[in-house]
Write a protein that holds these residues in place. Structure first.
Motif, mmCIF file in Angstrom:
data_model
loop_
_atom_site.group_PDB
_atom_site.id
_atom_site.type_symbol
_atom_site.label_atom_id
_atom_site.label_comp_id
_atom_site.label_asym_id
_atom_site.label_seq_id
_atom_site.Cartn_x
_atom_site.Cartn_y
_atom_site.Cartn_z
ATOM 1 N N PHE A 130 0.841 -1.189 0.000
ATOM 2 C CA PHE A 130 0.000 0.000 0.000
ATOM 3 C C PHE A 130 0.881 1.246 0.000
ATOM 4 N N ASP A 131 0.577 2.167 -0.897
ATOM 5 C CA ASP A 131 1.302 3.432 -0.905
ATOM 6 C C ASP A 131 1.044 4.147 0.419
ATOM 7 N N PRO A 132 2.091 4.654 1.081
ATOM 8 C CA PRO A 132 1.881 5.373 2.349
ATOM 9 C C PRO A 132 0.908 6.531 2.233
ATOM 10 N N GLU A 133 0.838 7.171 1.063
ATOM 11 C CA GLU A 133 -0.090 8.286 0.884
ATOM 12 C C GLU A 133 -1.540 7.813 0.919
ATOM 13 N N VAL A 134 -1.792 6.615 0.401
ATOM 14 C CA VAL A 134 -3.142 6.041 0.482
ATOM 15 C C VAL A 134 -3.532 5.850 1.941
ATOM 16 N N VAL A 135 -2.625 5.262 2.702
ATOM 17 C CA VAL A 135 -2.894 5.043 4.124
ATOM 18 C C VAL A 135 -3.090 6.373 4.844
ATOM 19 N N ARG A 136 -2.232 7.372 4.515
ATOM 20 C CA ARG A 136 -2.334 8.677 5.180
ATOM 21 C C ARG A 136 -3.691 9.313 4.948
ATOM 22 N N GLN A 137 -4.183 9.264 3.714
ATOM 23 C CA GLN A 137 -5.477 9.873 3.413
ATOM 24 C C GLN A 137 -6.620 9.141 4.101
ATOM 25 N N LEU A 138 -6.499 7.821 4.200
ATOM 26 C CA LEU A 138 -7.542 7.070 4.902
ATOM 27 C C LEU A 138 -7.502 7.355 6.401
ATOM 28 N N LEU A 139 -6.305 7.515 6.933
ATOM 29 C CA LEU A 139 -6.174 7.786 8.361
ATOM 30 C C LEU A 139 -6.654 9.193 8.701
ATOM 31 N N ALA A 140 -6.685 10.080 7.722
ATOM 32 C CA ALA A 140 -7.145 11.448 7.969
ATOM 33 C C ALA A 140 -8.607 11.480 8.378
ATOM 34 N N ARG A 141 -9.318 10.367 8.139
ATOM 35 C CA ARG A 141 -10.715 10.290 8.559
ATOM 36 C C ARG A 141 -10.848 10.169 10.070
ATOM 37 N N THR A 142 -9.804 9.729 10.731
ATOM 38 C CA THR A 142 -9.889 9.427 12.162
ATOM 39 C C THR A 142 -9.486 10.649 12.975
ATOM 40 N N THR A 143 -10.360 11.638 13.006
ATOM 41 C CA THR A 143 -10.034 12.898 13.670
ATOM 42 C C THR A 143 -10.687 13.039 15.041
ATOM 43 N N ARG A 144 -11.675 12.228 15.347
ATOM 44 C CA ARG A 144 -12.335 12.371 16.637
ATOM 45 C C ARG A 144 -11.650 11.494 17.687
ATOM 46 N N ALA A 145 -11.928 11.779 18.939
ATOM 47 C CA ALA A 145 -11.328 11.002 20.030
ATOM 48 C C ALA A 145 -11.794 9.556 19.951
ATOM 49 N N ASP A 146 -10.904 8.637 20.092
ATOM 50 C CA ASP A 146 -11.238 7.222 20.014
ATOM 51 C C ASP A 146 -10.098 6.441 20.660
ATOM 52 N N PRO A 147 -10.184 5.125 20.687
ATOM 53 C CA PRO A 147 -9.129 4.336 21.335
ATOM 54 C C PRO A 147 -7.740 4.543 20.747
ATOM 55 N N LEU A 148 -7.654 5.046 19.532
ATOM 56 C CA LEU A 148 -6.337 5.283 18.944
ATOM 57 C C LEU A 148 -5.532 6.301 19.735
ATOM 58 N N SER A 149 -6.235 7.169 20.454
ATOM 59 C CA SER A 149 -5.525 8.181 21.238
ATOM 60 C C SER A 149 -4.734 7.549 22.388
ATOM 61 N N ARG A 150 -5.016 6.288 22.696
ATOM 62 C CA ARG A 150 -4.278 5.607 23.754
ATOM 63 C C ARG A 150 -2.881 5.176 23.305
ATOM 64 N N LEU A 151 -2.677 5.134 22.000
ATOM 65 C CA LEU A 151 -1.406 4.633 21.484
ATOM 66 C C LEU A 151 -0.298 5.666 21.654
ATOM 67 N N SER A 152 0.891 5.160 21.941
ATOM 68 C CA SER A 152 2.060 6.035 21.965
ATOM 69 C C SER A 152 2.441 6.388 20.535
ATOM 70 N N GLY A 153 3.351 7.351 20.385
ATOM 71 C CA GLY A 153 3.790 7.724 19.053
ATOM 72 C C GLY A 153 4.389 6.572 18.287
ATOM 73 N N ARG A 154 5.214 5.771 18.957
ATOM 74 C CA ARG A 154 5.849 4.628 18.306
ATOM 75 C C ARG A 154 4.830 3.554 17.954
ATOM 76 N N GLU A 155 3.847 3.332 18.832
ATOM 77 C CA GLU A 155 2.799 2.344 18.542
ATOM 78 C C GLU A 155 1.981 2.773 17.340
ATOM 79 N N ALA A 156 1.657 4.066 17.253
ATOM 80 C CA ALA A 156 0.919 4.569 16.095
ATOM 81 C C ALA A 156 1.728 4.375 14.814
ATOM 82 N N GLU A 157 3.036 4.546 14.917
ATOM 83 C CA GLU A 157 3.916 4.366 13.768
ATOM 84 C C GLU A 157 3.926 2.908 13.324
ATOM 85 N N VAL A 158 3.988 2.012 14.295
ATOM 86 C CA VAL A 158 3.951 0.577 13.980
ATOM 87 C C VAL A 158 2.628 0.219 13.313
#
Length: 214
Positions: A130-158
């Motif tokens: 998957f092109d990283p830009e495809v993933v980035r644009q899809l991830l841009a949908r996740t702007t509201r507070a959710d369980p992803l906010s629990r992840l550390s920076g490195r975990e989000a990167e993984v």
């Protein structure tokens, strides 16, 4: 490798036919719309279908909807979406399925023929790309507070690398950390996202789903 090309641009189809032929691959069909693509897949049973997103008649999302249908009807056929666009709704659905024999690349960001051919081989071998830009644009949908906010920076990167289809060893190499460190991060991600330990589901796929749909 036996391939089907689906793109409404005659020039692009002819160029890819020549490029792939020179690389030793067999293009068994080249079509310009989604119905012809589905018919060609049924008739030729290719190893991989290379599909544009926007094709006649509406030039919106016909290609991605056809890709989803191919994944359902012929899961043994690899699918490589090659497009200028990220159609977010159907792309998220496509990427949320099993990451086997699947790819999504942006035409404008494919700068090396060798990289494109390597991506094609990876999809053919049952991998994902998957092109990283495809993933980035899809991830841009996740702007509201959710369980992803629990992840550390490195975990989000993984997790972002997981969404791109990389296995743990590849993630370790790209992040310059040990394999065991990546495995610990993956386990922490699963726990922090409250993903069930159910043998009927892949926790990795569920994590990607949670990341994309937030």
């Amino acid at each position: 490798m036996r391939l089907i090309l689906a793109d409404d641009s005659v020039l692009l189809r002819e160029g890819l036919i020549r490029l792939l032929g020179d690389a030793g691959h067999d293009v068994v069909a080249a079509v310009g719309d989604a119905p012809a693509l589905l018919d060609a897949v049924e008739r030729h049973r290719p190893d991989v279908a290379v599909i544009d997103v926007r094709m006649p008649p509406t030039h919106t999302d016909e290609g991605l909807r056809a890709a989803l249908e191919i994944r359902e009807r012929r899961p043994e056929v690899g699918v490589l979406v090659l497009s200028q666009y990220v159609e977010k709704t159907y792309a998220a659905t496509l990427l949320a399925g099993p990451p086997v024999g699947l790819g999504y690349l942006l035409k404008d960001r494919v700068s090396e023929v060798a990289d494109f051919l390597a991506s094609l081989e990876r999809v053919h071998a049952g991998g994902a790309v998957f092109d990283p830009e495809v993933v980035r644009q899809l991830l841009a949908r996740t702007t509201r507070a959710d369980p992803l906010s629990r992840l550390s920076g490195r975990e989000a990167e993984v997790l972002e690398h997981l969404a791109q289809g990389f296995v743990n060893a590849a993630i370790a190499a790209r992040l310059h950390v040990s394999l065991s460190t990546v495995e610990k991060h993956v386990n922490a991600i699963m726990d922090k996202l409250d993903l069930p330990s159910d043998p009927d589901y892949s926790r990795r796929v569920l994590a990607i789903l949670r990341y994309l749909d937030g």
